[in-house]
Design an enzyme around this catalytic site. Structure first.
Site, PDB file in Angstrom:
ATOM      1  N   LYS A   1     142.734  -7.661   9.179  1.00  0.00           N
ATOM      2  CA  LYS A   1     144.089  -8.058   9.535  1.00  0.00           C
ATOM      3  C   LYS A   1     144.949  -8.210   8.291  1.00  0.00           C
ATOM      4  O   LYS A   1     144.444  -8.413   7.194  1.00  0.00           O
ATOM      5  CB  LYS A   1     144.065  -9.411  10.272  1.00  0.00           C
ATOM      6  CG  LYS A   1     143.485  -9.368  11.659  1.00  0.00           C
ATOM      7  CD  LYS A   1     143.573 -10.743  12.307  1.00  0.00           C
ATOM      8  CE  LYS A   1     142.929 -10.738  13.685  1.00  0.00           C
ATOM      9  NZ  LYS A   1     143.653  -9.929  14.669  1.00  0.00           N
TER      10      LYS A   1
ATOM     11  N   ARG B   1     136.412  -8.787  23.164  1.00  0.00           N
ATOM     12  CA  ARG B   1     135.854  -8.132  24.358  1.00  0.00           C
ATOM     13  C   ARG B   1     134.384  -7.778  24.165  1.00  0.00           C
ATOM     14  O   ARG B   1     133.631  -7.704  25.131  1.00  0.00           O
ATOM     15  CB  ARG B   1     136.706  -6.887  24.701  1.00  0.00           C
ATOM     16  CG  ARG B   1     136.711  -5.868  23.608  1.00  0.00           C
ATOM     17  CD  ARG B   1     137.862  -4.873  23.741  1.00  0.00           C
ATOM     18  NE  ARG B   1     139.138  -5.448  23.293  1.00  0.00           N
ATOM     19  CZ  ARG B   1     140.306  -4.780  23.325  1.00  0.00           C
ATOM     20  NH1 ARG B   1     140.348  -3.545  23.784  1.00  0.00           N
ATOM     21  NH2 ARG B   1     141.406  -5.360  22.896  1.00  0.00           N
TER      22      ARG B   1
HETATM   23  N1  BES Z   1     142.086 -12.658  18.214  1.00  0.00           N
HETATM   24  C1  BES Z   1     142.828 -11.449  18.291  1.00  0.00           C
HETATM   25  C2  BES Z   1     143.995 -11.541  19.267  1.00  0.00           C
HETATM   26  C3  BES Z   1     145.188 -12.309  18.783  1.00  0.00           C
HETATM   27  C4  BES Z   1     146.092 -11.727  17.909  1.00  0.00           C
HETATM   28  C5  BES Z   1     145.446 -13.559  19.262  1.00  0.00           C
HETATM   29  C6  BES Z   1     147.210 -12.428  17.523  1.00  0.00           C
HETATM   30  C7  BES Z   1     146.573 -14.250  18.876  1.00  0.00           C
HETATM   31  C8  BES Z   1     147.463 -13.683  18.005  1.00  0.00           C
HETATM   32  C9  BES Z   1     141.934 -10.299  18.768  1.00  0.00           C
HETATM   33  O1  BES Z   1     140.620 -10.363  18.358  1.00  0.00           O
HETATM   34  C10 BES Z   1     142.502  -9.049  18.186  1.00  0.00           C
HETATM   35  O2  BES Z   1     142.472  -8.914  16.994  1.00  0.00           O
HETATM   36  N2  BES Z   1     143.009  -8.171  19.037  1.00  0.00           N
HETATM   37  C11 BES Z   1     143.597  -6.969  18.604  1.00  0.00           C
HETATM   38  C12 BES Z   1     143.145  -5.864  19.529  1.00  0.00           C
HETATM   39  C13 BES Z   1     143.529  -4.490  19.044  1.00  0.00           C
HETATM   40  C14 BES Z   1     142.756  -4.134  17.803  1.00  0.00           C
HETATM   41  C15 BES Z   1     143.255  -3.512  20.160  1.00  0.00           C
HETATM   42  C16 BES Z   1     145.116  -7.147  18.650  1.00  0.00           C
HETATM   43  O3  BES Z   1     145.599  -7.755  19.605  1.00  0.00           O
HETATM   44  O4  BES Z   1     145.774  -6.719  17.736  1.00  0.00           O
HETATM   45 MN    MN Z   2     140.334  -9.463  16.449  1.00  0.00          MN
END
Ligand code: BES
Ligand code: MN
Ligand code: ZN
Length: 497
Positions: A280, A354
């Site tokens: 990230k 997931r």
């Molecule tokens: N924990 C995150 C989701 C999240 C992101 C929650 C920002 C709250 C704020 C999750 O594990 C994630 O990183 N999801 C990705 C999925 C994507 C790679 C398909 C996302 O939402 O960017």
């Molecule tokens: Mn994630």
């Protein structure tokens, strides 16, 4: 905090401080009018002087007046009478509690105007009052070493007046609401802890505490070797890059007969989500300590079921690990085998929630559940779709989804259903495995649910995406405790049915 309810006149109650509402602009509420008569019109005079307008968020503490029993009087703004609904009432109550918390007042009698909502029964109103007080008195479990301000003196709150015939109902609401507030504080505390303290092992220790605190709760904690024996290849894939060991936690609350099909709650317990190799952006990455709020909610719900002695069996499953980059971490393109036997191509290591959930959902089958509900901070796409106001609700059973929407509405912890139709699942196709773990940006909250849906066939399942609702960002950064209120209402309603 001790809560009580009364019927009859607000003015007759023993208290340190009577709390009454004023509508904007300068219109006394019904209880305030009674007070005004008792004190010879001084309140009316105060409003005419222009010193108090009755705006939402406004409060004014006055010394005791001749004719009043308490030593103080607190005026609270209710906003405009036409728009005075549940939210306005809660806002006024929160304002009053916050004002009292800054004083040495130990007991208060809240005689606020009832919100305009015919559907609101006295049990629900009283429960909301206690929950709201608890939330307003919550203090962040920070690790500051400077001297803390003294704890609020407020120890007793009475609410009224209720119709005499409704008093028992209101008292039940207060008792239940106090429990919801206590469990919500547990959820918030766990969420606010940093990732170096709140690890998978820490969550497991908290689950152990619940089992020690409540006789009806049993816990089993599985370590990495035991997780391997269960063939949870997706959970093992996510934990690979981390030096912290994973945990799979099984909590069982027994409130009904042995054979009664349980509600199974499944929580995402990523104690820190760096994204892994698909790392990230650094911007606000600290907030990924909140990626275990689904797990915290599951612990809170089990705690609550036990506090309320709900006549219901509830199972809590928590899959917990960190998501980190490293020489041993999973890489984009890696293919792993889930506990259910389906192969998964991991195209993005940041779509880890997931992965750990699909193995936990598969584990849920062995309980032959009446319903399975997973709770997860799953997608940024859900935040884009619904903001911080509604939890995303998806699933494979219309009745269950609607039951959760209704519970959220009653609890003022709202969720909104998103359409999980077949088309979304098709976006997860790949040439190399049974399913890919991502499907592009469009409809991201729903394609994530579609992935989970492949593992819940034959069970009544709902998915709560709490990425937008579990915590607040910015200056108010803090866990909210949501969606414990929604689940509390859901479980209480199920236990009564
Ligand atoms: N924990 C995150 C989701 C999240 C992101 C929650 C920002 C709250 C704020 C999750 O594990 C994630 O990183 N999801 C990705 C999925 C994507 C790679 C398909 C996302 O939402 O960017
Ligand atoms: Mn994630
Ligand atoms: Zn995550």
């Amino acid at each position: 905090m001790k809560f009580s309810a009364y019927s009859g006149k607000a003015l007759g109650q023993r208290t340190n401080c009577l709390v009454v509402g004023v509508f904007e602009p300068r219109e006394l509420g019904s209880e305030a009018r009674a007070v005004d008569r008792a004190v010879g019109g001084r309140l009316g005079a105060l409003l005419r002087s222009g010193d108090f307008a009755g705006r939402a968020g406004e409060s004014l503490l006055l010394p005791g007046l001749p004719g009043l029993r308490g030593s103080r009087l607190l005026l609270v703004g209710l906003g405009s009478a036409a728009q005075y609904q549940r939210r306005g009432w809660k806002r006024a109550l929160t304002t009053a509690v916050a004002a009292l918390a800054r004083t040495r007042i130990a007991s208060a009698n809240f005689a606020l105007e009832r919100p305009n909502d015919r559907a609101l029964d006295d049990y629900t109103l009283a429960r909301a009052a206690a929950e709201c007080c608890g939330a307003a008195l919550y203090r962040i479990n920070d690790l500051k070493t400077s001297k803390r301000p003294p704890a609020p003196a407020l120890a007793r709150a009475s609410f009224g007046p209720f119709a005499a015939a409704r008093l028992a109902e209101a008292r039940r609401g207060l008792v239940d609401g106090a429990s919801v507030a206590a469990s919500a504080a547990l959820v918030r505390n766990l969420g606010n802890l940093p990732g170096n303290i709140c690890t998978p092992r820490y969550l497991a220790a908290q689950a152990g505490q619940l089992a020690r605190a409540h006789r009806a709760v049993r816990v089993r904690v599985l370590n990495e070797a035991q997780i391997r024996r269960l063939k949870m290849g997706c959970l093992l894939a996510v934990t690979r890059g981390s030096a912290e060991p994973p945990r799979f936690i099984v909590l069982e609350y027994r409130g009904a007969r042995r054979g009664a099909a349980p509600v199974v709650l499944v929580g995402k317990g990523i104690t820190f989500d760096s994204g892994g190799i698909s790392i990230k952006d650094s911007n606000a990455m600290d907030e990924m300590k909140y990626d275990m709020c689904g797990a915290a909610t599951v612990l809170g719900a089990i705690d609550l079921a036990a506090r309320l002695k709900l006549r219901l069996n509830v199972v809590g499953l928590v899959a917990s690990c960190e998501n980190m980059p490293g020489g041993r971490a999973i890489k984009p393109g890696d293919i792993v085998t889930s506990a259910a036997g389906q192969t998964v191509e991991i195209l993005n290591t940041d779509a880890e929630g997931r992965l750990i959930l699909c193995d936990a959902l598969h584990y849920a089958r062995r309980f032959r559940p009446a319903a399975v509900i997973d709770i997860a901070t799953l997608t940024g796409a859900c935040v884009v779709a619904l903001g911080a106001h509604h939890t995303g609700i998806m699933g494979n059973d219309e009745e269950l989804a609607q039951e959760l929407v209704a519970a959220g509405r009653r609890a003022d912890d709202r969720g909104w259903q998103l359409p999980l139709t077949e088309e979304y699942g098709e976006q997860l196709k790949t040439n190399f495995a049974d399913v890919a773990n991502v499907a592009g940006r469009d409809g991201g909250a729903i394609t994530a649910a579609a992935f989970l849906g492949r593992f819940t066939k034959g069970m009544k399942w709902a998915h709560l995406d709490i990425a937008g609702t579990a915590w607040l960002s910015g200056a108010a950064k803090s866990a909210t405790g949501r969606p414990l209120g929604l689940l509390a209402d859901f479980l209480i309603s199920r236990a009564r049915a």
